[in-house]
Design a protein around this motif. Structure first.
Motif, PDB file in Angstrom:
ATOM      1  N   GLY A  38       2.876  -7.193  -0.345  1.00 34.60           N
ATOM      2  CA  GLY A  38       2.115  -5.602  -0.224  1.00 34.60           C
ATOM      3  C   GLY A  38       0.879  -5.548   0.258  1.00 34.60           C
ATOM      4  O   GLY A  38       0.445  -4.935   1.291  1.00 34.60           O
TER       5      GLY A  38
ATOM      6  N   LYS B 240       1.020  -6.992   4.063  1.00 35.42           N
ATOM      7  CA  LYS B 240       1.631  -5.877   4.892  1.00 35.42           C
ATOM      8  C   LYS B 240       0.582  -4.811   5.268  1.00 35.42           C
ATOM      9  O   LYS B 240       0.445  -4.366   6.346  1.00 35.42           O
ATOM     10  N   LEU B 241      -0.121  -4.479   4.141  1.00 38.47           N
ATOM     11  CA  LEU B 241      -0.955  -3.326   4.285  1.00 38.47           C
ATOM     12  C   LEU B 241      -2.371  -3.767   5.288  1.00 38.47           C
ATOM     13  O   LEU B 241      -2.595  -3.071   5.854  1.00 38.47           O
TER      14      LEU B 241
ATOM     15  N   LYS C 176      -1.201  -3.979   8.896  1.00 40.71           N
ATOM     16  CA  LYS C 176      -0.898  -2.631   9.529  1.00 40.71           C
ATOM     17  C   LYS C 176      -2.174  -1.636   9.598  1.00 40.71           C
ATOM     18  O   LYS C 176      -2.307  -1.152  10.654  1.00 40.71           O
ATOM     19  N   ALA C 177      -3.146  -2.015   8.610  1.00 42.34           N
ATOM     20  CA  ALA C 177      -4.347  -1.265   8.587  1.00 42.34           C
ATOM     21  C   ALA C 177      -5.551  -1.796   9.391  1.00 42.34           C
ATOM     22  O   ALA C 177      -6.185  -0.770   9.868  1.00 42.34           O
TER      23      ALA C 177
ATOM     24  N   ALA D 116      -5.406   3.452   4.567  1.00 42.45           N
ATOM     25  CA  ALA D 116      -4.039   2.890   4.396  1.00 42.45           C
ATOM     26  C   ALA D 116      -3.577   2.672   2.945  1.00 42.45           C
ATOM     27  O   ALA D 116      -2.506   3.094   2.295  1.00 42.45           O
ATOM     28  N   LEU D 117      -4.668   2.236   1.965  1.00 36.24           N
ATOM     29  CA  LEU D 117      -4.282   1.937   0.632  1.00 36.24           C
ATOM     30  C   LEU D 117      -4.048   3.458   0.052  1.00 36.24           C
ATOM     31  O   LEU D 117      -3.301   3.719  -0.763  1.00 36.24           O
TER      32      LEU D 117
ATOM     33  N   PHE E 228      -0.787   4.488   0.878  1.00 37.30           N
ATOM     34  CA  PHE E 228       0.400   3.649   0.187  1.00 37.30           C
ATOM     35  C   PHE E 228       0.502   4.306  -0.929  1.00 37.30           C
ATOM     36  O   PHE E 228       1.845   4.505  -1.371  1.00 37.30           O
TER      37      PHE E 228
ATOM     38  N   THR F   4       5.199   2.215  -4.657  1.00 34.36           N
ATOM     39  CA  THR F   4       4.035   2.607  -3.849  1.00 34.36           C
ATOM     40  C   THR F   4       3.152   3.190  -4.772  1.00 34.36           C
ATOM     41  O   THR F   4       2.084   4.034  -4.083  1.00 34.36           O
TER      42      THR F   4
ATOM     43  N   THR G 295       1.153  -0.762  -8.085  1.00 31.44           N
ATOM     44  CA  THR G 295       1.181  -1.771  -6.945  1.00 31.44           C
ATOM     45  C   THR G 295       0.180  -1.850  -5.940  1.00 31.44           C
ATOM     46  O   THR G 295      -0.434  -2.854  -5.426  1.00 31.44           O
ATOM     47  N   GLY G 296      -0.442  -0.425  -5.686  1.00 30.88           N
ATOM     48  CA  GLY G 296      -1.692  -0.280  -4.805  1.00 30.88           C
ATOM     49  C   GLY G 296      -2.824  -1.133  -5.365  1.00 30.88           C
ATOM     50  O   GLY G 296      -3.521  -1.745  -4.491  1.00 30.88           O
TER      51      GLY G 296
ATOM     52  N   GLY H 188      -5.317   8.427  -3.624  1.00 31.39           N
ATOM     53  CA  GLY H 188      -3.721   8.403  -3.418  1.00 31.39           C
ATOM     54  C   GLY H 188      -3.083   9.083  -4.498  1.00 31.39           C
ATOM     55  O   GLY H 188      -1.945   9.832  -4.341  1.00 31.39           O
TER      56      GLY H 188
END
Length: 168
Positions: free
Chosen positions: A85, A88-89, A92-93, A100-101, A104, A112, A116-117, A138
């Motif tokens: 994770g 991947k973050l 992409k970010a 992004a976090l 997410f 998500t 997990t974050g 988030g």
């Protein structure tokens, strides 16, 4: 009423379920108006309470438990999920890792949430303060989405608009 708040507080601390499961439970318990507002606040606090522990200790505990007989497979799965994770973050970010976090964690999909974050942020060595703020933003977003969705389901779509319409 205290028991209802305690129930949703505890539900919001559970991994995977988190606030995404606690808010629909609060709506299902018949909380409305100010009760629902305070239920939202309780759920956010409950969801955020484990975040510092996850950030500082989860990775260490997962590394410790990866080679243990009975828990090794599960700990390895959790470790790999956090590492995957995070990568991947990051991919992409790029430099927009904070946003992004936040997104997410804020999009209420399975896997998500804040747990997990935060684990992903610890793998990325994102920094404690920055991670907590992004995760909290988030969680607030996820709570708003889940609250609106839960109310829409419980009241029907027309019920939401009647709450927003000015009273004559």
């Amino acid at each position: 009423m205290f028991v209802k708040y305690l129930i949703i507080f505890l539900i919001s601390m559970v991994p995977i379920v988190e606030l995404r499961g606690a808010i629909p439970v609060a709506v299902g318990m018949g909380m409305e108006g100010w009760q629902l507002f305070w239920a939202y606040v309780v759920c956010v606090i409950g969801n955020m309470l484990p975040v510092p522990l996850i950030y500082f200790f989860a990775r260490k505990v997962l590394i410790w438990g990866k080679d243990k007989k009975y828990i090794g497979k599960f700990f390895t799965w959790c470790y790999n999920k956090g590492e995957k994770g995070g990568k991947k973050l990051q991919a992409k970010a790029g430099r927009g890792l904070f946003i992004a976090l936040m997104l997410f964690v804020g999009i209420p999909l399975p896997g998500t949430g804040a747990w997990t974050g935060t684990l992903a942020a610890s793998f990325l060595d994102m920094g404690f303060k920055k991670s907590v703020i992004a995760v909290m933003c988030g969680v607030v977003i996820a709570g708003i989405i889940m609250g609106a969705a839960s109310l829409a389901v419980s009241m029907g779509a027309g019920g939401i608009f009647s709450l927003l319409a000015p009273k004559a």
